[in-house]
Design an enzyme around this catalytic site. Structure first.
Site, PDB file in Angstrom:
ATOM      1  CG  ASP A  28      -7.829  24.211  68.936  1.00  0.00           C
ATOM      2  OD1 ASP A  28      -8.085  24.627  70.072  1.00  0.00           O
ATOM      3  OD2 ASP A  28      -7.119  24.851  68.121  1.00  0.00           O
ATOM      4  CB  ILE A  29      -8.393  26.068  63.647  1.00  0.00           C
ATOM      5  CG1 ILE A  29      -8.191  26.156  62.136  1.00  0.00           C
ATOM      6  CG2 ILE A  29      -7.784  27.253  64.343  1.00  0.00           C
ATOM      7  CD1 ILE A  29      -9.050  25.252  61.337  1.00  0.00           C
ATOM      8  CD  GLU A  87      -6.573  31.977  70.569  1.00  0.00           C
ATOM      9  OE1 GLU A  87      -5.738  31.175  71.023  1.00  0.00           O
ATOM     10  OE2 GLU A  87      -7.018  31.917  69.411  1.00  0.00           O
ATOM     11  CG  HIS A  92     -13.220  27.094  74.554  1.00  0.00           C
ATOM     12  ND1 HIS A  92     -13.340  28.456  74.689  1.00  0.00           N
ATOM     13  CD2 HIS A  92     -11.884  26.834  74.521  1.00  0.00           C
ATOM     14  CE1 HIS A  92     -12.130  29.002  74.719  1.00  0.00           C
ATOM     15  NE2 HIS A  92     -11.230  28.041  74.636  1.00  0.00           N
ATOM     16  CG  HIS A  94      -8.794  23.309  75.185  1.00  0.00           C
ATOM     17  ND1 HIS A  94      -8.239  23.690  73.983  1.00  0.00           N
ATOM     18  CD2 HIS A  94      -9.047  24.466  75.857  1.00  0.00           C
ATOM     19  CE1 HIS A  94      -8.148  25.016  73.932  1.00  0.00           C
ATOM     20  NE2 HIS A  94      -8.628  25.519  75.065  1.00  0.00           N
TER      21      HIS A  94
END
Ligand code: 5GP
Length: 130
Positions: A28-29, A87, A92, A94
């Protein structure tokens, strides 16, 4: 095309940790902690529970393999699992290494994570992926 599809296609760079024919995993960025990883299906689906039973099962097993690699690569008690999806409209999971409950508080992000450290962590997880 979602931002995650662009990452999968290599149009946008990412810190990749694992891939097979159906799924892709990358850091994750904007991580809540070092090693915060996202697991995504290559086929675009917004909501994770709109995936077929078979694809959801396969994605979960793929995420399990990624979580095991995270656990080997980074000091933690367990790897936490969360689905938000508010978002980015591309399903996805996490995965976040946990030492305590607060490590999974999505209101606390690492401020400007060092790219070199992100690269090293991605390589360490990738190196433990089986
Ligand atoms: P959610 O959709 O689960 O609420 O949040 C989306 C997650 O994707 C956030 O944790 C955010 O930091 C991450 N994210 C959004 N855009 C990018 C991107 O371009 N690259 C990466 N690696 N992560 C992203």
């Amino acid at each position: 095309m979602t931002i995650f599809s662009k990452i999968i296609a290599g149009e946008i760079p990412s810190y990749k940790v694992a891939e097979n024919d159906k799924f892709f995993a990358f850091l994750d960025i904007n991580p809540v902690g070092w090693g915060h990883t996202l697991v995504v299906p290559k086929q675009e689906t917004d909501y994770i529970f709109d995936l077929s039973d078979e694809d959801l099962a396969e994605m979960t097993v793929f995420a399990k393999r990624v979580a095991k690699a995270i656990k080997k690569a980074l000091p933690c008690r367990k790897v936490g699992v969360t689905v938000l999806g508010l978002e980015v409209p591309h399903a996805h999971i996490h995965l976040v290494p946990l030492k305590n409950e607060g490590d999974m508080d999505f209101r606390n992000k690492i401020d400007s994570p060092d790219p070199e450290k992100m690269k090293q962590i991605a390589a360490a997880i990738a190196g433990n992926f089986e």
